[in-house]
Design a protein around this motif. Structure first.
Motif, PDB file in Angstrom:
ATOM      1  N   GLU B  75       0.833  -1.199   0.000  1.00  0.00           N
ATOM      2  CA  GLU B  75       0.000   0.000   0.000  1.00  0.00           C
ATOM      3  C   GLU B  75       0.870   1.252   0.000  1.00  0.00           C
ATOM      4  OE1 GLU B  75      -2.893   0.681  -0.499  1.00  0.00           O
ATOM      5  OE2 GLU B  75      -4.015  -1.152  -0.164  1.00  0.00           O
ATOM      6  N   LEU B  76       0.259   2.364  -0.363  1.00  0.00           N
ATOM      7  CA  LEU B  76       0.907   3.664  -0.241  1.00  0.00           C
ATOM      8  C   LEU B  76      -0.008   4.560   0.585  1.00  0.00           C
ATOM      9  CD1 LEU B  76       2.041   4.268  -3.924  1.00  0.00           C
ATOM     10  CD2 LEU B  76       3.517   3.709  -1.986  1.00  0.00           C
ATOM     11  N   TYR B 162       4.283   7.679   1.259  1.00  0.00           N
ATOM     12  CA  TYR B 162       5.197   6.715   1.882  1.00  0.00           C
ATOM     13  C   TYR B 162       4.582   5.316   1.889  1.00  0.00           C
ATOM     14  CZ  TYR B 162       2.213   7.914   5.891  1.00  0.00           C
ATOM     15  OH  TYR B 162       1.131   8.145   6.711  1.00  0.00           O
ATOM     16  N   PRO B 163       5.438   4.294   1.965  1.00  0.00           N
ATOM     17  CA  PRO B 163       4.936   2.922   1.946  1.00  0.00           C
ATOM     18  C   PRO B 163       3.986   2.665   3.113  1.00  0.00           C
ATOM     19  CG  PRO B 163       7.302   2.952   1.575  1.00  0.00           C
ATOM     20  CD  PRO B 163       6.912   4.333   1.997  1.00  0.00           C
TER      21      PRO B 163
END
Lengths: 199, 199
Positions: B75-76, B162-163
């Motif tokens: 996901e981001l 961000y991740p």
């Protein structure tokens, strides 16, 4: 920008500036340029695309400026993506579209300039369309093939960001095509079913 | 926006628009607001911060508008982050700063409006500063604590991505402080060593 330490590539901090009008960054490692002569097949009326190239010469339909960031988990890759305005018949200029090789990875597109749509489809038949306008941020979930389409009269400039280990799978969607197309009808962008779609 | 399927949360496609002047999105799930009264300790002259609050009332120094995206690998997560202009003594308004809990994860900040700096420091003493101007994209590598600093006179509006599984570690940098500070000197942003830094 990248250091080689004990066979591991480390990216050091950096920044680059994306021009708000042209979308061209002041720094890049790789430039992908897609010309209509090589993309005729993605359009419904491929012959019209080929005729355009014969008559007007080749046409640059989109560009992707990339930074060379390691394709590993934890990293983020980003680029500047510019789809130019134009049509093949009634169908707007667009990207080839792709799945991620690692299907469960998302991607985020921030629209810097222009207008258009992100077309998203899963292999199981789910479908979504989100509009691009400046400042609009589109979230593409994992499992969705995605294609950006310029329905306006100026360049569609986007900043796509995706996980380092997402990978690109162009082949699957190249084979089947997208189930939906975005074409101009009565002067407006309209979604139709793709008669060339094969599954 | 999120579906619950067999105990797994699935995010469906969506988009939101970030206002180019205010930085406020037309859609969010969580809003973090940081007031000076709670942040006096991050400034070199904490007493000046406390005195400002006593004299002028509390001051909103930054806001983070978030979407509720699952904190999992692949996901981001993204947000709209707005640091307001102002100073405590000579030190510019800034965020607390954080490491990622998963240290090897990167973050990308796209600057929509304003001017300032991203201050980046590793636990091993590496240090970098990158400028924010509209259109500038800052790449924060893994292992770097990062703090954004508004050195201008208008809001500093950023889109951080961000991740999903990066996580936030605020405690480590809260304990040691950053090694460097950005202060105004002769009317210009200037980097100095932080006399309060402890390691």
């Amino acid at each position: 920008m990248t250091l080689e330490i004990q066979n591991q590539r480390i990216v050091t901090p950096f920044s680059l500036s994306i021009h708000s009008e042209t979308g061209i960054p002041d720094n890049h490692d790789t430039l992908i340029e897609r010309y209509l002569s090589k993309l005729a097949d993605i359009y419904l009326d491929s012959e019209a695309a080929e005729a355009m190239v014969r008559e007007k010469g080749d046409i640059l339909t989109y560009q992707v400026f990339e930074k060379d960031i390691p394709e590993v988990n934890g990293e983020l890759r980003f680029c500047s993506s510019i789809v130019y305005p134009g049509k093949v018949g009634d169908e707007y200029f667009m990207t080839k579209g792709h799945f991620h090789s690692r299907r469960d990875t998302a991607e985020i597109y921030y629209c810097i300039r222009g207008e258009g749509f992100m077309l998203m489809e899963t292999e199981e038949g789910a479908y979504a369309l989100e509009a691009f306008t400046p400042g609009r941020t589109v979230y593409v979930p994992g499992y969705y093939a995605h294609r950006s389409i310029n329905t306006g009269t100026e360049p569609l400039v986007m900043l796509p960001i995706y996980p380092g280990d997402a990978g690109h799978d162009y082949g699957t969607i190249e084979h089947t095509g997208f189930k939906h197309l975005v074409v101009e009808s009565d002067g407006k962008p309209t979604v139709i079913e793709n008669p060339k779609y094969t599954n």
